[in-house]
Design a protein around this motif. Structure first.
Motif, PDB file in Angstrom:
ATOM      1  N   CYS A  49      14.536 -35.297  -0.192  1.00  0.00           N
ATOM      2  CA  CYS A  49      13.407 -35.841  -0.954  1.00  0.00           C
ATOM      3  C   CYS A  49      13.442 -35.370  -2.412  1.00  0.00           C
ATOM      4  CB  CYS A  49      12.079 -35.459  -0.298  1.00  0.00           C
ATOM      5  SG  CYS A  49      11.722 -36.384   1.212  1.00  0.00           S
ATOM      6  N   LEU A  52      16.130 -37.455  -4.074  1.00  0.00           N
ATOM      7  CA  LEU A  52      15.634 -38.822  -4.293  1.00  0.00           C
ATOM      8  C   LEU A  52      14.683 -38.871  -5.484  1.00  0.00           C
ATOM      9  CD1 LEU A  52      14.869 -40.244  -0.730  1.00  0.00           C
ATOM     10  CD2 LEU A  52      16.324 -41.288  -2.473  1.00  0.00           C
ATOM     11  N   TYR A 124       6.035 -37.425  -5.920  1.00  0.00           N
ATOM     12  CA  TYR A 124       7.075 -38.231  -5.270  1.00  0.00           C
ATOM     13  C   TYR A 124       7.629 -37.498  -4.050  1.00  0.00           C
ATOM     14  CZ  TYR A 124      11.097 -41.345  -4.818  1.00  0.00           C
ATOM     15  OH  TYR A 124      12.016 -42.254  -4.355  1.00  0.00           O
ATOM     16  N   CYS A 128       7.383 -38.682  -0.138  1.00  0.00           N
ATOM     17  CA  CYS A 128       8.620 -38.834   0.629  1.00  0.00           C
ATOM     18  C   CYS A 128       8.543 -38.029   1.933  1.00  0.00           C
ATOM     19  CB  CYS A 128       9.814 -38.378  -0.214  1.00  0.00           C
ATOM     20  SG  CYS A 128      11.394 -38.351   0.634  1.00  0.00           S
ATOM     21  N   GLU A 131       6.091 -39.566   4.415  1.00  0.00           N
ATOM     22  CA  GLU A 131       6.666 -40.738   5.089  1.00  0.00           C
ATOM     23  C   GLU A 131       7.647 -40.322   6.189  1.00  0.00           C
ATOM     24  OE1 GLU A 131       8.268 -43.083   1.894  1.00  0.00           O
ATOM     25  OE2 GLU A 131       6.279 -43.826   1.309  1.00  0.00           O
ATOM     26  N   LYS A 132       8.200 -39.117   6.099  1.00  0.00           N
ATOM     27  CA  LYS A 132       9.122 -38.608   7.128  1.00  0.00           C
ATOM     28  C   LYS A 132       8.376 -37.888   8.254  1.00  0.00           C
ATOM     29  CE  LYS A 132      13.077 -38.016   4.029  1.00  0.00           C
ATOM     30  NZ  LYS A 132      14.294 -38.430   4.677  1.00  0.00           N
TER      31      LYS A 132
END
Length: 140
Positions: A49, A52, A124, A128, A131-132
Motif C-alpha cells: 500500500c 502504491l 491513501y 488501501c 480495502e484489504k
C-alpha cells in the motif's frame, strides 16, 4: 576550522540516516482479518500500500520538506540576528550569525519532522489497507 566542519557534517549525516530509517508506519487493529492472515502478510500488505501510494500520488518529498524548514529557519534567524546586531552596532554580523543558527535549527527540526508521512499519502495508505480488510488505529 576544517576539523570542526567535518564534525558537523558527520553529525548531520548520522542524524539524516537515523531519521530516514525511522519513517512512521500504520498500526493495525487486531481485527479478525489480521488474526486470520498473520503479521508477516500484513507487513507485506502495508509495504504494498505504501508503494502504491508513492506510485499513484507521487513520491513523498522528504528533501523538499527539509529544505523548506531550513530556509524558514535561516530567514527567521537572519531577521532576529539583524535586530540584535542593530542594537550591538553590527547589523551584518548579527544577520549572518542569526541566519547560520536559524538554518541549523531549521535543518534539525526538518530532519525530525520529515518522519511524518504526507497527509494525502497517509490517507491513501489507510484507504488501501481498509480495502484489504485492515483497520488502521494510528501511526508509529
Amino acid at each position: 576550522m576544517k576539523k570542526q566542519r567535518y564534525s558537523v557534517i558527520t553529525f548531520l549525516s548520522v542524524l539524516f540516516v537515523i531519521n530516514s530509517c525511522a519513517t512512521k508506519r500504520p498500526i493495525l487493529s487486531p481485527n479478525d482479518h489480521l488474526t486470520k492472515i498473520g503479521v508477516e502478510a500484513a507487513d507485506k500488505d502495508i509495504d504494498d500500500c505504501i508503494q502504491l501510494a508513492k506510485t499513484n500520488i507521487g513520491k513523498y518529498s522528504t528533501e523538499k520538506k527539509i529544505a523548506e524548514q531550513t530556509a524558514m529557519g535561516a530567514a527567521v534567524g537572519a531577521a532576529s540576528g539583524a535586530a540584535v546586531g542593530a542594537i550591538g552596532g553590527n547589523v551584518g554580523w548579527g544577520a549572518a550569525s542569526g541566519a547560520a543558527g536559524g538554518a541549523a535549527g531549521g535543518l534539525i527540526y526538518g530532519l525530525f519532522k520529515a518522519r511524518d508521512p504526507d497527509p494525502l499519502l497517509k490517507q491513501y495508505i489507510e484507504k488501501c489497507l481498509h480495502e484489504k480488510g485492515y483497520d488502521v488505529i494510528g501511526w508509529k
